[in-house]
Design a protein around this motif. Sequence first.
Motif, mmCIF file in Angstrom:
data_model
loop_
_atom_site.group_PDB
_atom_site.id
_atom_site.type_symbol
_atom_site.label_atom_id
_atom_site.label_comp_id
_atom_site.label_asym_id
_atom_site.label_seq_id
_atom_site.Cartn_x
_atom_site.Cartn_y
_atom_site.Cartn_z
ATOM 1 N N GLN A 23 -20.157 -46.983 7.810
ATOM 2 C CA GLN A 23 -20.496 -46.432 8.982
ATOM 3 C C GLN A 23 -19.632 -45.190 9.366
ATOM 4 O O GLN A 23 -18.520 -44.919 9.291
ATOM 5 C CB GLN A 23 -19.834 -47.675 10.025
ATOM 6 N N LYS A 24 -20.626 -44.071 9.663
ATOM 7 C CA LYS A 24 -20.167 -42.784 10.285
ATOM 8 C C LYS A 24 -19.840 -42.794 11.621
ATOM 9 O O LYS A 24 -20.474 -43.520 12.532
ATOM 10 C CB LYS A 24 -21.419 -41.832 10.064
ATOM 11 N N GLU A 25 -18.843 -41.840 11.767
ATOM 12 C CA GLU A 25 -18.498 -41.599 13.260
ATOM 13 C C GLU A 25 -19.823 -40.910 14.006
ATOM 14 O O GLU A 25 -20.244 -40.012 13.463
ATOM 15 C CB GLU A 25 -17.122 -40.939 13.299
ATOM 16 N N THR A 26 -19.755 -41.172 15.202
ATOM 17 C CA THR A 26 -20.775 -40.708 16.133
ATOM 18 C C THR A 26 -20.428 -39.900 17.095
ATOM 19 O O THR A 26 -19.584 -40.378 17.980
ATOM 20 C CB THR A 26 -22.148 -41.708 16.322
ATOM 21 N N LEU A 27 -20.866 -38.654 17.133
ATOM 22 C CA LEU A 27 -20.137 -37.592 18.263
ATOM 23 C C LEU A 27 -21.498 -37.391 19.151
ATOM 24 O O LEU A 27 -22.599 -37.106 18.564
ATOM 25 C CB LEU A 27 -20.057 -36.412 17.584
ATOM 26 N N THR A 28 -21.439 -37.699 20.613
ATOM 27 C CA THR A 28 -22.476 -37.384 21.460
ATOM 28 C C THR A 28 -22.386 -36.268 22.163
ATOM 29 O O THR A 28 -21.235 -36.177 22.900
ATOM 30 C CB THR A 28 -22.724 -38.706 22.329
ATOM 31 N N THR A 53 -22.389 -38.620 12.445
ATOM 32 C CA THR A 53 -23.812 -38.471 13.041
ATOM 33 C C THR A 53 -23.798 -37.839 14.534
ATOM 34 O O THR A 53 -22.632 -38.163 15.135
ATOM 35 C CB THR A 53 -24.256 -39.843 13.221
ATOM 36 N N LEU A 54 -24.656 -36.883 14.627
ATOM 37 C CA LEU A 54 -24.436 -36.066 15.837
ATOM 38 C C LEU A 54 -25.782 -36.340 16.687
ATOM 39 O O LEU A 54 -26.742 -36.347 16.148
ATOM 40 C CB LEU A 54 -24.529 -34.630 15.186
ATOM 41 N N ILE A 55 -25.286 -36.656 18.104
ATOM 42 C CA ILE A 55 -26.624 -36.991 18.892
ATOM 43 C C ILE A 55 -26.486 -35.711 20.041
ATOM 44 O O ILE A 55 -25.346 -35.850 20.725
ATOM 45 C CB ILE A 55 -26.300 -38.568 19.745
ATOM 46 N N ILE A 56 -27.299 -35.122 19.860
ATOM 47 C CA ILE A 56 -27.413 -34.005 20.844
ATOM 48 C C ILE A 56 -28.451 -34.136 21.831
ATOM 49 O O ILE A 56 -29.921 -34.211 21.767
ATOM 50 C CB ILE A 56 -27.716 -32.618 20.157
#
Lengths: 328, 500
Positions: A23-28, A53-56
Amino acid sequence: MYKNLIILTIAVIIICGCSKKQQKETLTIYSYSSMGWMNQTIKPLFENKYNCTLIIDTNFTDTGDMLSRSIIEKNKPKADIIIGLTPSTLIKAKKENLLQQYKSPNISRIKDTKLIFDDKYYTTPYDYAAIAVIYDPEKIKDLNSFSDLWREKKKLILIDPRSSSTGVDFLLWTTAIYKESWKDAWKNLKEASLTVTPGWSEAFAKFEAGEAPMMVSYATDPAYSFEYYGTSKYKAFIPEEGGFIQIEGASITNGTKHKKLAENFIDYMLSDEFQDFIPTNQWMFPVLNIELPKSFDYAVKPEKILQPDINTITNIDKYIEEWEKIFY
Amino acid sequence: MRKNTGSILIFIYCTLSLTPLVIFAVDFFTITGIPGILKYRTLLILKNTLIQSLLSVFFAFMISIPVSVYLSNKNNILTKLADLTIFIPFFFPPVSAGIAISLLLKNTGLNYTLFAVVLAHVFYNTPIMVKYISESLKTLDKEALSAARMDGANEIEIFTRITLPQISDGIFKGGFLVFTYCFVSFAVILSVGPIKYSTFETAIAGALSGSIDLSRAIGYVILQFIIIGIVNFLLPHDTGTCRSYSQTISNKQHTICKLLTLVFVFFEIGIVIYSIAFSFFDPVLKIFDPSPFIKILTPGFNKTFPVVKGIINSLIISGLSALITTSFAYILLTVRNNTTDKIILLSIGISGAMTGVTYYYMNVKFGIPFFILLIAGIISITLPIAYSFMYDNFKHFDSDIIDTAKIDGANRIDIFRFIKFPLLKTTVVGTFLQLFTIAFGEFTISFTMKIQNYIPVASVINYNIGLKRLFRESAAMSSINILIVLTIFTFSNIITRNKD
């Protein structure tokens, strides 16, 4: 029977364990719509680099819009980073206790320390450009002084400072030029304006449709014009009184659960790789000394830079209220 | 019993609509925000909003009269086109209308003035007035008209003393809707209005995202709601009209009405066609070029702007919300009373921008999924429209048939299956399809919720395409949306007409 059950249980535990490990760390990240280009360019690069994972989310029309959402989420923040803060919006964000300090090790790479607009490092600058009035040179000639803007009636498209950071910065610019008599200047600007749009995009749509030959915009617009149309279809005007620089910053939010990754992202914003994307995507100047594309030869640089009074920035809401009275 | 059921249903609707606002207000409204509302600026907003709204209602009414008279007397291609214009206020993107009107007024000096605001509102809302007045005119008592003529009354006397009182229900209902839509106008004001004619809705948006004064935004929401409420309660409701007669008009009147209907149709449809044409025509090279249509469907374009996904999501959300809203309105109308009538119409005054923000807050606070919140938000704003669309048919439903069936031993299910549903089927299906188109084009709630990363919808994707300066691609997507809506709308019109 029992043997099979034990094997199955162990297999399930191993699979669950592995999936948890993977499970990857998610940065929002929250930003406004003009930063949408990051989803195609920055997102894959950063995700590969930090295996995350990058949520932009760039569904915000402006910085104010983004800030409003961050205030609503204050107790349960969804964003780890907010991008696009200007000096006036930074004050509001600090007042709401939305941000935390972070001094990036790359901050020393910034080409001019004047660009660091928060000495407490609640925000890190990543781009800048001068506010300007762009105009159609076939219809408007001989612009020298700021007051030349109100030479003719209904020729200028203004941007609303109540809903746009570009509008706020244009208002700050006028206060830097005209000091106490800024309201008189705005009375003239009101007469010279065709309309006041809620944001830059709406103003540009009207300008491109030929509704008026001048609009409040950025001094880098001729670079855009050269890149896309091969000509400097419009010119940028910065008056002899001096120019005003808009600087944008990125900040880590107070409630982030991914502090280290957020810091990595801020550091990454001050890398050559990130800064290389700024000129031809955001149409602003990068804060690092990197090679600029040829089209940026057409971007206008102010010879003299004006700074508004810090009290004006702090009390910008009162100025906007006064501005509103002129237009009502 | 019937009254109680109506009250319970209204209570459920009010709870669903207002709870998010109340929770938001509890968390964000502060006493210190009150001075922000009690300012001269608020009075100016109120004064100028009233001026533009009342002028818009007046002109919409004046235009509606001859068009409605023609529509209630004739059935030809012109009336079909005029009927079709009702899709404009509910679906046609106000931003597109704003751009078209500002280009229309370019170089006239009238752009961004009160004139432009009223013109845009008249364009937008006259079809509503036409729908209500023409429906009322179709129900005129022909015998009363003939009797008046025989007694020597002239046409003006007949109109003022017989026709007007009989169609007053339609005028008030249409007038109230037009007034409310103008009063809460948002996109039209932003597109063609001067700042002076800001509405509370634009002031709410400004307070939410500009000055970030949430207390002031909540204050404006309450003020707007109160004013719409006062207007709603002051208007007479349920004045009662006769039914199923048609009036006749003289040849001279016929020619004038036909001419004015022609102008009306040309004005309304012309602006829509003008907007669509932009997607086929390259204004720089001045050539016919349909390439934006191909481009917006390519995988590369969809990676950035999920056009196809947006359309599919919108179709699903519209279908579900229209189904729930139509069913709820149906049940509500079967137990309707004066209270339900007033409260349902009052809810039109709820701010769309604030609805989006408060429903989003329900996700932040309670983790309610966006999909449910978006559908709930759309239901809360479309229920008054569904109620209003089906109102006349329920009001004039012959209850004697039901009574006879009851005497014959029919139970509730039998009455619904064999009497009510067959008789009201066309109205219900027509309303469902019309609501479907409205929900498909819904923008304000979806936009202010800002959930495009989770659930992209067609209207907001289209707006985002426009923001990226891809104006022709945006026009192409508008054309596809309009085509979808017009197809459904025409289908609903055919169904409704079959009823007649």
